[in-house]
Design a protein around this motif. Sequence first.
Motif, PDB file in Angstrom:
ATOM      1  N   SER A  32       0.817  -1.217   0.000  1.00 53.19           N
ATOM      2  CA  SER A  32       0.000   0.000   0.000  1.00 53.19           C
ATOM      3  C   SER A  32       0.850   1.266   0.000  1.00 53.19           C
ATOM      4  O   SER A  32       0.322   2.366  -0.159  1.00 53.19           O
ATOM      5  N   ASP A  33       2.154   1.118   0.177  1.00 53.51           N
ATOM      6  CA  ASP A  33       3.094   2.248   0.242  1.00 53.51           C
ATOM      7  C   ASP A  33       2.685   3.230   1.324  1.00 53.51           C
ATOM      8  O   ASP A  33       2.598   4.440   1.108  1.00 53.51           O
ATOM      9  N   GLU A  34       2.445   2.682   2.540  1.00 53.99           N
ATOM     10  CA  GLU A  34       2.058   3.495   3.678  1.00 53.99           C
ATOM     11  C   GLU A  34       3.012   3.256   4.843  1.00 53.99           C
ATOM     12  O   GLU A  34       3.599   2.184   4.978  1.00 53.99           O
ATOM     13  N   LEU A  35       3.151   4.264   5.679  1.00 53.13           N
ATOM     14  CA  LEU A  35       3.964   4.160   6.879  1.00 53.13           C
ATOM     15  C   LEU A  35       3.066   3.963   8.092  1.00 53.13           C
ATOM     16  O   LEU A  35       1.950   4.475   8.139  1.00 53.13           O
ATOM     17  N   GLY A  36       3.560   3.206   9.053  1.00 52.13           N
ATOM     18  CA  GLY A  36       2.795   2.961  10.267  1.00 52.13           C
ATOM     19  C   GLY A  36       3.728   2.629  11.417  1.00 52.13           C
ATOM     20  O   GLY A  36       4.939   2.854  11.347  1.00 52.13           O
ATOM     21  N   PHE A  37       3.171   2.063  12.481  1.00 50.81           N
ATOM     22  CA  PHE A  37       3.950   1.762  13.675  1.00 50.81           C
ATOM     23  C   PHE A  37       3.716   0.317  14.106  1.00 50.81           C
ATOM     24  O   PHE A  37       2.660  -0.253  13.857  1.00 50.81           O
ATOM     25  N   ARG A  38       4.711  -0.236  14.754  1.00 49.80           N
ATOM     26  CA  ARG A  38       4.590  -1.560  15.359  1.00 49.80           C
ATOM     27  C   ARG A  38       4.526  -1.368  16.869  1.00 49.80           C
ATOM     28  O   ARG A  38       5.403  -0.738  17.461  1.00 49.80           O
ATOM     29  N   THR A  39       3.489  -1.913  17.492  1.00 55.25           N
ATOM     30  CA  THR A  39       3.284  -1.696  18.928  1.00 55.25           C
ATOM     31  C   THR A  39       3.236  -3.001  19.718  1.00 55.25           C
ATOM     32  O   THR A  39       2.731  -3.031  20.827  1.00 55.25           O
ATOM     33  N   ARG A  40       3.753  -4.067  19.124  1.00 57.17           N
ATOM     34  CA  ARG A  40       3.771  -5.338  19.853  1.00 57.17           C
ATOM     35  C   ARG A  40       4.983  -5.350  20.773  1.00 57.17           C
ATOM     36  O   ARG A  40       6.045  -5.875  20.453  1.00 57.17           O
ATOM     37  N   ILE A  41       4.794  -4.764  21.927  1.00 54.41           N
ATOM     38  CA  ILE A  41       5.902  -4.580  22.852  1.00 54.41           C
ATOM     39  C   ILE A  41       5.782  -5.548  24.024  1.00 54.41           C
ATOM     40  O   ILE A  41       4.701  -6.019  24.364  1.00 54.41           O
ATOM     41  N   LYS A  42       6.915  -5.821  24.653  1.00 55.74           N
ATOM     42  CA  LYS A  42       6.923  -6.685  25.826  1.00 55.74           C
ATOM     43  C   LYS A  42       6.430  -5.898  27.026  1.00 55.74           C
ATOM     44  O   LYS A  42       6.783  -4.738  27.212  1.00 55.74           O
ATOM     45  N   LEU A  43       5.615  -6.537  27.821  1.00 57.52           N
ATOM     46  CA  LEU A  43       5.083  -5.877  29.010  1.00 57.52           C
ATOM     47  C   LEU A  43       6.199  -5.626  30.016  1.00 57.52           C
ATOM     48  O   LEU A  43       7.021  -6.498  30.292  1.00 57.52           O
ATOM     49  N   LYS A  44       6.223  -4.420  30.530  1.00 55.46           N
ATOM     50  CA  LYS A  44       7.213  -4.030  31.523  1.00 55.46           C
ATOM     51  C   LYS A  44       6.520  -3.832  32.865  1.00 55.46           C
ATOM     52  O   LYS A  44       5.301  -3.740  32.961  1.00 55.46           O
ATOM     53  N   SER A  45       7.322  -3.760  33.912  1.00 56.25           N
ATOM     54  CA  SER A  45       6.766  -3.530  35.241  1.00 56.25           C
ATOM     55  C   SER A  45       6.142  -2.151  35.321  1.00 56.25           C
ATOM     56  O   SER A  45       6.548  -1.221  34.624  1.00 56.25           O
ATOM     57  N   ALA A  46       5.143  -2.008  36.178  1.00 55.46           N
ATOM     58  CA  ALA A  46       4.432  -0.741  36.329  1.00 55.46           C
ATOM     59  C   ALA A  46       5.243   0.194  37.223  1.00 55.46           C
ATOM     60  O   ALA A  46       4.842   0.557  38.340  1.00 55.46           O
ATOM     61  N   THR A  47       6.403   0.585  36.742  1.00 54.86           N
ATOM     62  CA  THR A  47       7.294   1.509  37.434  1.00 54.86           C
ATOM     63  C   THR A  47       7.711   2.600  36.458  1.00 54.86           C
ATOM     64  O   THR A  47       7.465   2.507  35.256  1.00 54.86           O
ATOM     65  N   LYS A  48       8.380   3.625  36.961  1.00 56.06           N
ATOM     66  CA  LYS A  48       8.878   4.677  36.078  1.00 56.06           C
ATOM     67  C   LYS A  48       9.838   4.105  35.049  1.00 56.06           C
ATOM     68  O   LYS A  48       9.804   4.487  33.872  1.00 56.06           O
ATOM     69  N   ARG A  49      10.676   3.178  35.468  1.00 55.58           N
ATOM     70  CA  ARG A  49      11.642   2.571  34.553  1.00 55.58           C
ATOM     71  C   ARG A  49      10.923   1.788  33.452  1.00 55.58           C
ATOM     72  O   ARG A  49      11.263   1.869  32.271  1.00 55.58           O
TER      73      ARG A  49
ATOM     74  N   TRP B 107      12.567   5.161  40.655  1.00 62.77           N
ATOM     75  CA  TRP B 107      12.553   4.503  39.345  1.00 62.77           C
ATOM     76  C   TRP B 107      11.958   3.101  39.402  1.00 62.77           C
ATOM     77  O   TRP B 107      11.320   2.654  38.457  1.00 62.77           O
ATOM     78  N   ASP B 108      12.151   2.398  40.492  1.00 61.75           N
ATOM     79  CA  ASP B 108      11.661   1.020  40.604  1.00 61.75           C
ATOM     80  C   ASP B 108      10.538   0.880  41.621  1.00 61.75           C
ATOM     81  O   ASP B 108      10.171  -0.237  41.994  1.00 61.75           O
ATOM     82  N   ASP B 109       9.977   1.994  42.057  1.00 66.50           N
ATOM     83  CA  ASP B 109       8.837   1.952  42.970  1.00 66.50           C
ATOM     84  C   ASP B 109       7.550   1.725  42.183  1.00 66.50           C
ATOM     85  O   ASP B 109       7.415   2.161  41.031  1.00 66.50           O
ATOM     86  N   ASP B 110       6.592   1.043  42.807  1.00 66.30           N
ATOM     87  CA  ASP B 110       5.281   0.883  42.173  1.00 66.30           C
ATOM     88  C   ASP B 110       4.616   2.247  42.041  1.00 66.30           C
ATOM     89  O   ASP B 110       4.638   3.054  42.982  1.00 66.30           O
ATOM     90  N   ILE B 111       4.029   2.498  40.880  1.00 62.07           N
ATOM     91  CA  ILE B 111       3.397   3.793  40.666  1.00 62.07           C
ATOM     92  C   ILE B 111       2.056   3.842  41.391  1.00 62.07           C
ATOM     93  O   ILE B 111       1.411   2.809  41.602  1.00 62.07           O
ATOM     94  N   PRO B 112       1.608   5.033  41.816  1.00 60.34           N
ATOM     95  CA  PRO B 112       0.338   5.171  42.548  1.00 60.34           C
ATOM     96  C   PRO B 112      -0.845   4.664  41.734  1.00 60.34           C
ATOM     97  O   PRO B 112      -0.784   4.585  40.493  1.00 60.34           O
ATOM     98  N   PRO B 113      -1.961   4.321  42.399  1.00 56.90           N
ATOM     99  CA  PRO B 113      -3.136   3.762  41.712  1.00 56.90           C
ATOM    100  C   PRO B 113      -3.675   4.640  40.584  1.00 56.90           C
ATOM    101  O   PRO B 113      -4.072   4.130  39.532  1.00 56.90           O
ATOM    102  N   LYS B 114      -3.690   5.954  40.777  1.00 59.97           N
ATOM    103  CA  LYS B 114      -4.231   6.841  39.751  1.00 59.97           C
ATOM    104  C   LYS B 114      -3.429   6.718  38.456  1.00 59.97           C
ATOM    105  O   LYS B 114      -3.992   6.506  37.369  1.00 59.97           O
TER     106      LYS B 114
ATOM    107  N   HIS C 130      -1.352   4.318  37.717  1.00 60.33           N
ATOM    108  CA  HIS C 130      -1.370   2.935  37.261  1.00 60.33           C
ATOM    109  C   HIS C 130      -2.599   2.662  36.400  1.00 60.33           C
ATOM    110  O   HIS C 130      -2.535   1.950  35.390  1.00 60.33           O
ATOM    111  N   LYS C 131      -3.735   3.246  36.769  1.00 59.86           N
ATOM    112  CA  LYS C 131      -4.957   3.094  35.972  1.00 59.86           C
ATOM    113  C   LYS C 131      -4.778   3.736  34.596  1.00 59.86           C
ATOM    114  O   LYS C 131      -5.189   3.162  33.573  1.00 59.86           O
ATOM    115  N   GLN C 132      -4.165   4.934  34.571  1.00 61.46           N
ATOM    116  CA  GLN C 132      -3.917   5.603  33.294  1.00 61.46           C
ATOM    117  C   GLN C 132      -2.959   4.789  32.432  1.00 61.46           C
ATOM    118  O   GLN C 132      -3.144   4.675  31.214  1.00 61.46           O
TER     119      GLN C 132
END
Length: 336
Positions: free
Chosen positions: A99-116, A153-160, A162-164
């Motif tokens: 189709s000669d179109e540009l797009g994105f690949r979003t099949r990413i590995k799940l990371k921990s719910a931290t800033k890092r 960096w490795d602390d669990d992010i707050p619930p608010k 984390h929901k976002q």
Amino acid sequence: MTAEQSIEKAIENTIKRNFYVDDMLKSVATIDEGRRLAGNLIQTCKTGGFKLTKWASSHRSTLEAIPEEDRTQAFKNLNFNPDDLQTEHALGMQWDIESDELGFRTRIKLKSATKRGMLSTISTIYDPLGLAAPAILPMRRTFQELCKAKIGWDDDIPPKQHKQWKKWLESLPQLESEFRINRCMKPLDFGRAQHAELHHFSDASESGYGAVSYIRIINHSNEVNCALLMSKARVAPLKQITIPRMELTAATVAIRLDKMLRRELDVVVDNSYFWTDSKTVLRYIMNKATRFHTFVANRLAVIHGGSTEDRWRYVNTAENPADECSRGHKRLQRAH
């Protein structure tokens, strides 16, 4: 200039401007021109000990001039069955050859719910043209909130947050399935551009600021075609400033986009126009008699250095495409 000198100039220009590390991206007006350029590039690079491989093209007949072993896997043996064509990478983005179109690949590995983990996931979406800015900006804003709250960096992010974060991850596949943009700036049968303009839109909000650029091309039949080129989006600074000042900063982003695009585009740009939905910014730009504070004066210097007052226009907020650069977009839209 002789034909031989013209060919040498085209090769020199391609090598200087169209190579990035080990990738070469080039567009030409016709299939014959593409075939000639490909053959000449192969021979020229060969003399220096460089072998160009993994060739791909949106026009299959172009590759008939390329040795089979040097084509990308999707084009081996000239197997042009659309079901067999694989998506190629073009400087980190996904290129759908058929189709000669540009797009994105979003099949990413799940990371921990931290800033890092958040930063790692956000950085996985390589977006050099800023096309995914409306999708990425909301999560960059959330990341900024965590930094402001001094979360480790490795602390669990707050619930608010984390929901976002969870909601954003769930919506991320839309970026791959629903977002496509034509690689070519004009239709195949459009012909050569007789007149070209750049139109830059800027905007700011409490969440962020940015600018988006389009090219408007007119051919010899006075047909008009517009295409999205790129955008830049930034989160609002931690030190709070007024919206008018943010709007003025966004206008400087538009100026920098114009300078960069004029330098990089092979199309001769006749005029550039700048659009904002802030009448305050327009008054700042038109006012050369008042002596402003340093913040405003510095940004006006950038604006006046890269444009003239008559190139600035007002656009209604509802019609300003840069609105998504400053606020983000919850649901991705197709960009055809």
